[in-house]
Design an enzyme around this catalytic site. Structure first.
Site, PDB file in Angstrom:
ATOM      1  N   ASP A   5      30.390  32.724  26.644  1.00 14.84           N
ATOM      2  CA  ASP A   5      31.784  32.291  26.569  1.00 14.84           C
ATOM      3  C   ASP A   5      32.034  30.936  27.224  1.00 14.84           C
ATOM      4  OD1 ASP A   5      32.784  34.597  25.254  1.00 14.84           O
ATOM      5  OD2 ASP A   5      32.538  35.708  27.117  1.00 14.84           O
ATOM      6  N   HIS A  51      26.622  37.775  34.192  1.00 14.60           N
ATOM      7  CA  HIS A  51      26.461  38.786  33.146  1.00 14.60           C
ATOM      8  C   HIS A  51      25.810  40.018  33.741  1.00 14.60           C
ATOM      9  CE1 HIS A  51      25.318  40.694  29.375  1.00 14.60           C
ATOM     10  NE2 HIS A  51      26.276  39.968  28.835  1.00 14.60           N
TER      11      HIS A  51
HETATM   12  N1  CMC Z   1      32.091  34.227  39.755  1.00 16.28           N
HETATM   13  C1  CMC Z   1      31.852  34.489  41.061  1.00 16.28           C
HETATM   14  N2  CMC Z   1      31.151  35.553  41.502  1.00 16.28           N
HETATM   15  C2  CMC Z   1      30.665  36.387  40.580  1.00 16.28           C
HETATM   16  C3  CMC Z   1      30.862  36.185  39.217  1.00 16.28           C
HETATM   17  C4  CMC Z   1      31.604  35.044  38.800  1.00 16.28           C
HETATM   18  N3  CMC Z   1      31.827  34.797  37.504  1.00 16.28           N
HETATM   19  N4  CMC Z   1      30.271  37.174  38.522  1.00 16.28           N
HETATM   20  C5  CMC Z   1      29.709  37.990  39.424  1.00 16.28           C
HETATM   21  N5  CMC Z   1      29.953  37.516  40.682  1.00 16.28           N
HETATM   22  C6  CMC Z   1      29.456  38.070  41.934  1.00 16.28           C
HETATM   23  C7  CMC Z   1      30.328  39.228  42.427  1.00 16.28           C
HETATM   24  O1  CMC Z   1      31.370  38.784  43.240  1.00 16.28           O
HETATM   25  C8  CMC Z   1      29.303  40.074  43.155  1.00 16.28           C
HETATM   26  O2  CMC Z   1      29.077  39.466  44.418  1.00 16.28           O
HETATM   27  P1  CMC Z   1      28.653  40.361  45.714  1.00 16.28           P
HETATM   28  O3  CMC Z   1      27.453  41.156  45.288  1.00 16.28           O
HETATM   29  O4  CMC Z   1      28.353  39.341  46.757  1.00 16.28           O
HETATM   30  O5  CMC Z   1      29.840  41.225  46.019  1.00 16.28           O
HETATM   31  C9  CMC Z   1      28.033  39.902  42.335  1.00 16.28           C
HETATM   32  O6  CMC Z   1      28.170  38.627  41.688  1.00 16.28           O
HETATM   33  C10 CMC Z   1      27.844  40.974  41.281  1.00 16.28           C
HETATM   34  O7  CMC Z   1      29.045  41.074  40.536  1.00 16.28           O
HETATM   35  P2  CMC Z   1      29.470  42.359  39.714  1.00 16.28           P
HETATM   36  O8  CMC Z   1      30.889  42.213  39.338  1.00 16.28           O
HETATM   37  O9  CMC Z   1      29.053  43.593  40.445  1.00 16.28           O
HETATM   38  O10 CMC Z   1      28.480  42.231  38.490  1.00 16.28           O
HETATM   39  P3  CMC Z   1      28.707  42.783  37.073  1.00 16.28           P
HETATM   40  O11 CMC Z   1      27.396  42.979  36.485  1.00 16.28           O
HETATM   41  O12 CMC Z   1      29.625  43.948  37.087  1.00 16.28           O
HETATM   42  O13 CMC Z   1      29.502  41.542  36.413  1.00 16.28           O
HETATM   43  C11 CMC Z   1      30.631  40.257  34.850  1.00 16.28           C
HETATM   44  C12 CMC Z   1      29.359  41.052  35.171  1.00 16.28           C
HETATM   45  C13 CMC Z   1      30.434  39.598  33.494  1.00 16.28           C
HETATM   46  C14 CMC Z   1      31.821  41.218  34.785  1.00 16.28           C
HETATM   47  C15 CMC Z   1      30.861  39.175  35.942  1.00 16.28           C
HETATM   48  O14 CMC Z   1      29.759  38.329  36.049  1.00 16.28           O
HETATM   49  C16 CMC Z   1      32.143  38.393  35.705  1.00 16.28           C
HETATM   50  O15 CMC Z   1      33.222  38.842  36.087  1.00 16.28           O
HETATM   51  N6  CMC Z   1      32.046  37.188  35.044  1.00 16.28           N
HETATM   52  C17 CMC Z   1      33.213  36.423  34.681  1.00 16.28           C
HETATM   53  C18 CMC Z   1      33.797  36.950  33.381  1.00 16.28           C
HETATM   54  C19 CMC Z   1      32.961  36.588  32.200  1.00 16.28           C
HETATM   55  O16 CMC Z   1      32.540  35.448  32.030  1.00 16.28           O
HETATM   56  N7  CMC Z   1      32.745  37.567  31.300  1.00 16.28           N
HETATM   57  C20 CMC Z   1      31.998  37.352  30.055  1.00 16.28           C
HETATM   58  C21 CMC Z   1      30.685  38.065  30.047  1.00 16.28           C
HETATM   59  S1  CMC Z   1      29.610  37.490  28.700  1.00 16.28           S
HETATM   60  C22 CMC Z   1      30.445  37.942  27.246  1.00 16.28           C
HETATM   61  C23 CMC Z   1      30.388  39.381  26.983  1.00 16.28           C
HETATM   62  O17 CMC Z   1      29.336  39.847  26.516  1.00 16.28           O
HETATM   63  O18 CMC Z   1      31.379  40.048  27.235  1.00 16.28           O
END
Ligand code: CMC
Length: 426
Positions: A361, A304
């Site tokens: 989720d 998240h």
């Molecule tokens: N699986 C594997 N690696 C992950 C994941 C994941 N689900 N989420 C983040 N990472 C890693 C990412 O690869 C990155 O690694 P590095 O720094 O080594 O390159 C690091 O964590 C930071 O990721 P980010 O994409 O920069 O972080 P963010 O804050 O933009 O991501 C997120 C938030 C929700 C988009 C992401 O965690 C994700 O894609 N999760 C899966 C989708 C998901 O479950 N979404 C629902 C969110 S909760 C409901 C809502 O409120 O929408």
């Protein structure tokens, strides 16, 4: 004395005011940054940008705290209903009995959808995703319910219409997609019970409402009711900032929510768990793929932007999941896989080091499956829940005396000036 932050550019010092929120969090007010320094900020995904002041929802991502209007989400999940929580968000305080009754009566009065709108549903292709249908239908509501001259009345009625009709339209679209007769809302049923009845009642098999399932649905919607400046809410505020009507702004929010990184994750989680099941049930290869930087696969339902600990909503959802499955005597193999996946990931140093925990989720899809909600409707369920938040945030932005048209800047990295070359010379 006003606290300030200093910025030094080319030896020149500029001071900017520091703002303090009611929970102690601080922000640098850079609203005069460009006019004073000629600079803009660069912040991809707005991860460090406070786009507004808001008094609706407080989150502490490090401690795993979520409160609506100051009230912890855990207390609301235990004691409130979705309608009461919606009232709290929209009006700022919990209703007394009279206010709650009046709000419920209004939701009932506005629950029917114009009969002509049924025609629309019939003409979407059978495989159209319900989120696309929902955003189109919400946009279309404006034409069926034109603007009222009194602004306060317009906002109140539009709010009630949206809360009530989106629920009816969601159930209607499901019935029509199955080729079944539409079930109309019933005045004797409360919000969540009415929805379940519209979804599942049939002339040949009357739906028996189970109070525990109704409670679980209320909790599901309460947990989704608001989440401060998430992607879809930011979309509602941004689109609304052009002063377009509320239906169009909410329609934009629905589209933002649809994506798998946001609300679409609840569908994506169940699809992922199904893939694990089909491949033999071992989550380890999927965890390995999620860690592989050359693979775009991510563990859906994990991670998240704000929470760097267990999502407080996920804790409650996990409990509701166990309760609903036990109550309905459902043995879902995906729940065992989800538990094993969570256990494997939470022990893994990659997930520990990246602060990746289950989010709301992760277990919600299993709850919805047990209730009989079809997979492609999962994100629609999230949208119904998020409506009070979107509406409240939109209203706050419209009433904000500091509110402006949302229009970010950029750092241009394209070609510098060059001359047009006639076609024959290229
Ligand atoms: N699986 C594997 N690696 C992950 C994941 C994941 N689900 N989420 C983040 N990472 C890693 C990412 O690869 C990155 O690694 P590095 O720094 O080594 O390159 C690091 O964590 C930071 O990721 P980010 O994409 O920069 O972080 P963010 O804050 O933009 O991501 C997120 C938030 C929700 C988009 C992401 O965690 C994700 O894609 N999760 C899966 C989708 C998901 O479950 N979404 C629902 C969110 S909760 C409901 C809502 O409120 O929408």
């Amino acid at each position: 004395m006003e606290q300030t932050a200093k910025l030094i550019v080319d030896g020149k010092t500029y001071e900017f005011p520091l703002l303090k929120g009611s929970e102690g969090e601080q922000a640098i007010d850079i609203s005069l940054l460009r006019s004073r320094t000629g600079l803009v900020t660069y912040d991809p995904g707005y991860a460090n940008t406070g786009s507004c002041k808001s008094s609706i929802t407080f989150m502490d991502g490090e401690k795993g705290i979520l409160r609506y209007r100051g009230i912890p989400v855990e207390q609301l999940a235990e004691h409130s209903t979705f309608v009461e929580t919606a009232y709290l968000l929209i009006n700022g305080n919990l209703p007394d009995r009279k206010q709650l009754t009046r709000f419920s009566v209004m939701l009932n009065d506005h629950s029917l959808v114009h009969e002509d709108m049924r025609e629309f549903f019939q003409h979407f292709p059978r495989r159209a995703h319900p989120m696309g249908i929902l955003s189109s239908m919400v946009n279309a509501l404006r034409f069926f319910y034109p603007e009222l001259p009194d602004q306060d009345e317009e906002i109140n009625i539009t709010t009630t219409r949206l809360l009530s009709k989106v629920r009816t339209m969601a159930a209607m679209s499901y019935k029509i997609s199955r080729g079944h007769r539409v079930v109309y809302p019933r005045p004797d049923l409360l919000y969540a019970a009415n929805f379940l009845n519209m979804m599942f009642d049939s002339p040949v098999l009357p739906y028996r409402l189970d109070p525990e399932v109704v409670h679980a649905l209320n909790v599901f919607w309460i947990l989704h009711a608001d989440h401060e400046q998430n992607s879809s809410t930011a979309a509602v505020r941004l689109v609304g900032s052009s002063r377009v009507n509320l239906y169009a702004a909410i329609s934009a929010g629905i589209n933002a929510l649809w994506g798998p990184l946001h609300g679409g994750a609840n569908q994506a989680v169940v699809e992922m768990l199904t893939r694990i099941q089909e491949s033999g049930g071992d989550p380890a290869p999927f965890v390995a793929r999620a860690k592989d930087k050359n693979d775009s696969f991510r563990l859906m339902g994990f991670g998240h932007r704000v929470y760097k600990t267990y999502d407080p909503r996920a804790k409650i959802m996990k409990r509701v999941c166990d309760q609903v499955l036990a109550r309905l005597r459902v043995k879902d193999p995906l729940l065992d896989i989800a538990r094993r996946l969570e256990e494997t990931a939470l022990k893994d140093s990659y997930f520990i080091d990246h602060y990746l925990y289950p989010n709301v989720d992760f277990y919600s899809g299993i709850v919805l499956r047990a209730m009989g909600i079809p997979l492609n409707m999962f994100t629609v369920m999230f949208a119904i829940g998020r409506l009070p938040g979107w509406i409240t945030q939109w209203k706050e932005s419209i009433d904000d005396p500091e509110g402006k048209l949302h229009r970010p800047r950029q750092v241009y990295t394209g070609e510098t000036k060059r001359d047009f070359v006639p076609l024959e010379e290229r």
